[in-house]
Design an enzyme around this catalytic site. Structure first.
Site: not given
Lengths: 441, 441
Positions: A372, A246, A386, A156, A214, A250, A147, A212, A270, A266, A140, A253
């Site tokens: 993503t 995906d 998001e 961060r 993808e 959260r 994203h 996600e 999938t 994850k 992945d 994760q």
């Protein structure tokens, strides 16, 4: 100058009339591949090609006398329960088969071969699909800068996009065993999470379940260990593209992922779409990618004029949500977001080259997730975390419901298609997965 | 009380006399499994069992009349080119086959069945091995707190062990395609690295090539997606253990690994020993694991009295280094370090339970890496980066050479064995891999 590719002719129509209906995902210009059998049967799985609302049964095609030479050899490999051997034949064989099928399916074509092919059609409504390759490895990637920016701001805020992002298509290895095809249901995962301010983690059902958006990229021919695939050689190693969800837990994760990356957050599930749209069918939708001059330019091994001119793919994408309440109200799914794959920071060829650059070998049938796909605008984000700013601004679904993260009973549907003036619209079908109550509940 | 396991009887000897030599890795009490064929031949690969310096050819055994019932059915599955179907049969079948072979191999046994079995022996010196399962997925854990501390001090001196380490066996998915067996050579990877203080990464051969001393754990029977394996049920899902070298390109790894974990820094090569030592053979070497009262205690799903009493395995391990100069001097390999698996912070059962806890399915033949095995003492570190403090204090090899990281031509050899009073010593054979010059050099 190359003669134009006949399979890209927008005026071509098929005697399979459902393929000619406006908005159909599978016109004669598409011809994507899957592995299927009659729903609920004990038949062997085998390869299939979509035309309109029908599947062409490739095992049956291989037994008829309607193909010759390389196309017939390719059909024989497609008749197996996994497409690896067909993929390993390479672009000449893929093209021979696709062009032969195109010719036989064209409206103007008639005769005993068409009669034979007509006998190989099964309505898509009567089949079930499975993962189309015996997949050796699944990787992945993480190649959407929007994203990365959206997620990074939450984790961060001072340094949202990690410093390596603009230098390489970042990736990690994913889980093959839990990949399933559209239509599947799965249980909400249990797991550990560390609540804000707590001194010990808690164990329980995932509280921040997300999807996600993808795309999945199938490797056609692989490479030997220790022999990287140069960027100039990468394209012919790619067979085609599917939709990929995906699913991401959260809370699990974010607690587990430092320092070695996502794992249980994850690997519980999938979901891929059953149809693989070939790179040949996608060719008209290639376009230039744009790397602003004030950003780092790719190192030499990740850069070429051809990749800059043709590396991006304008694939339109959309995420829809079905809920128990919407179903009860007889309403269709709510639209969560939409964007295009053309915004991606790294191309699929760059992914292949970077992946093999250190000597890692790819094998036929391996799958690469794009990461993503989020676009630059409002409403273009490819994950709920998001769209809802970490769940803090739940999304209205239009029927009084809102969602911060996904609830039991929710189904997420991904759709994709390509369209542009002068070319036929082609589609990816859909990837749909439904959330069941947590394990043990 | 259970009757003692006859295959653990230290006094048992075999009519295969090489198995009775002191220090032999493969006495009658071991009987590990591999997949092999005659070296340089085009024979089909098939299962083999080690006894002394011989391999028992399981395809040949399956064709003779020397086994019955479940043991015969197990032998038939061992005759295939991968051991997945044998593993999927479960512990009763594994035990039936191992005990039947033990009986037939015992010194006191004679008659036509022994004559038949004698016809199934091939000297180990005449065979070549391959990866013993069709491996669906490979997961690498991170379960040595001494390794985490040693590495963490270099990267995060203020917080060497990440806060989740003591709460869960951390893991990430690894690469299946590049796993090879002992004896392999591989090219030094190329890659991106960010030199200290630089503003752009450089592309070139890995400058900090390292090994990691690990054990590999093979999954016997798997689990269905969405159905976790409880700790109390985990042991019977484990077939056995091999040696594993998780080769690591430290410069590439440290630049790429935030935020999604190691990728090209690891996926160019992993070397395993060909022999899988069964959990049954390892049983006498189980022991209690110790979790100091001032450290976090495992959450309920990762804790049980049986796991505390029996979860650790006292497997002695050693890393040796062969260099071009040592070879030219006619000298044997230099010893780099040694430790025991008993220091590991999390048990193999805890790894299995944590892996499946969120619903992820394991399949027969999957491989779990233990993560680097470092012990608490000086000279017990399982990677060069730890032994040499990031290359800053190169190790003397005893012949005037030193190593900070690995050089071209170097071969790393891992060895493992178990011994304790009252029991026969059993060994793992070795994992050996040799570094070739960089790709394109």
């Amino acid at each position: 100058m190359n003669s134009p590719n006949p399979t890209h002719n927008a005026h071509a129509q098929s005697w399979v009339t459902s393929a000619n209906v406006a908005g159909c995902d599978f016109p004669i210009q598409n011809l994507p591949f899957s592995v299927f059998r009659r729903a609920g049967s004990n038949e062997a799985f085998r390869g299939g090609v979509a035309i309109g609302d029908q599947v062409i049964d490739m095992a049956q095609v291989a037994r008829t006398a309607c193909l010759d030479g390389l196309a017939q050899a390719a059909a024989e490999n497609c008749a197996r329960p996994a497409l690896n051997d067909f993929f390993a034949m390479g672009p000449k064989a893929w093209k021979a088969l696709r062009h032969s099928l195109f010719e036989l399916l064209e409206k103007a074509f008639y005769g005993p071969k068409v009669d034979a092919l007509r006998g190989c059609l099964i309505p898509q409504s009567e089949v079930e699909f499975t993962v189309p390759t015996a997949m050796g490895d699944y990787t992945d990637f993480y190649t959407s800068i929007d994203h990365a920016r959206n997620i990074g701001k939450m984790i961060r805020p001072d340094d949202p996009v990690s410093s390596n992002f603009q230098w390489m298509p970042i990736a990690y290895h994913g889980r093959v065993s839990s990949i399933g095809v559209s239509g599947q249901s799965f249980r909400r995962p249990m797991g550990q999470a560390m609540p804000p301010g707590a001194s010990a983690p808690v164990y329980g059902p995932c509280a921040r379940l997300d999807y996600e958006l993808e795309l999945g990229v199938y490797i056609g021919q692989g490479n030997a260990q220790g022999e990287p695939i140069a960027l100039a050689d990468a394209e012919p190693h790619i067979f085609g593209i599917c939709l990929l969800n995906d699913w991401s837990a959260r809370d699990i994760q974010f607690w587990e992922m430092a320092p070695l990356g996502p794992f249980l957050g994850k690997n519980f599930c999938t979901t891929i779409s059953p149809w693989i749209v070939t790179m040949e069918a996608l060719e008209p939708y290639r376009q230039a990618w744009n790397r602003p001059a004030n950003e780092p330019q790719p190192l030499a091994y990740l850069d070429s004029p051809a990749n800059r001119a043709q590396g991006a793919l304008d694939i339109s994408l959309e995420v829809l949500l079905e809920t128990d309440k919407l179903r009860a109200e007889g309403k269709g799914p709510a639209r969560l977001s939409g964007t295009s794959f053309k915004h991606q920071y790294w191309s699929v060829a760059q992914m292949v080259t970077h992946h093999t650059m250190g000597g890692c070998n790819l094998r036929s049938g391996d799958l690469l997730g794009s990461g993503t796909i989020s676009g630059p605008g409002e409403g273009e984000a490819g994950a709920m975390i998001e769209l809802t700013y970490g769940g803090s601004k739940p999304m209205p679904l239009g029927n009084g419901e809102t969602r911060g993260f996904l609830q039991d009973g929710d189904a997420v549907i991904l759709r994709g298609w390509c369209e542009k003036p002068g070319y036929a619209r082609i589609g990816f079908g859909e990837s749909k997965g439904t959330i069941l109550p947590a394990i043990g509940k």
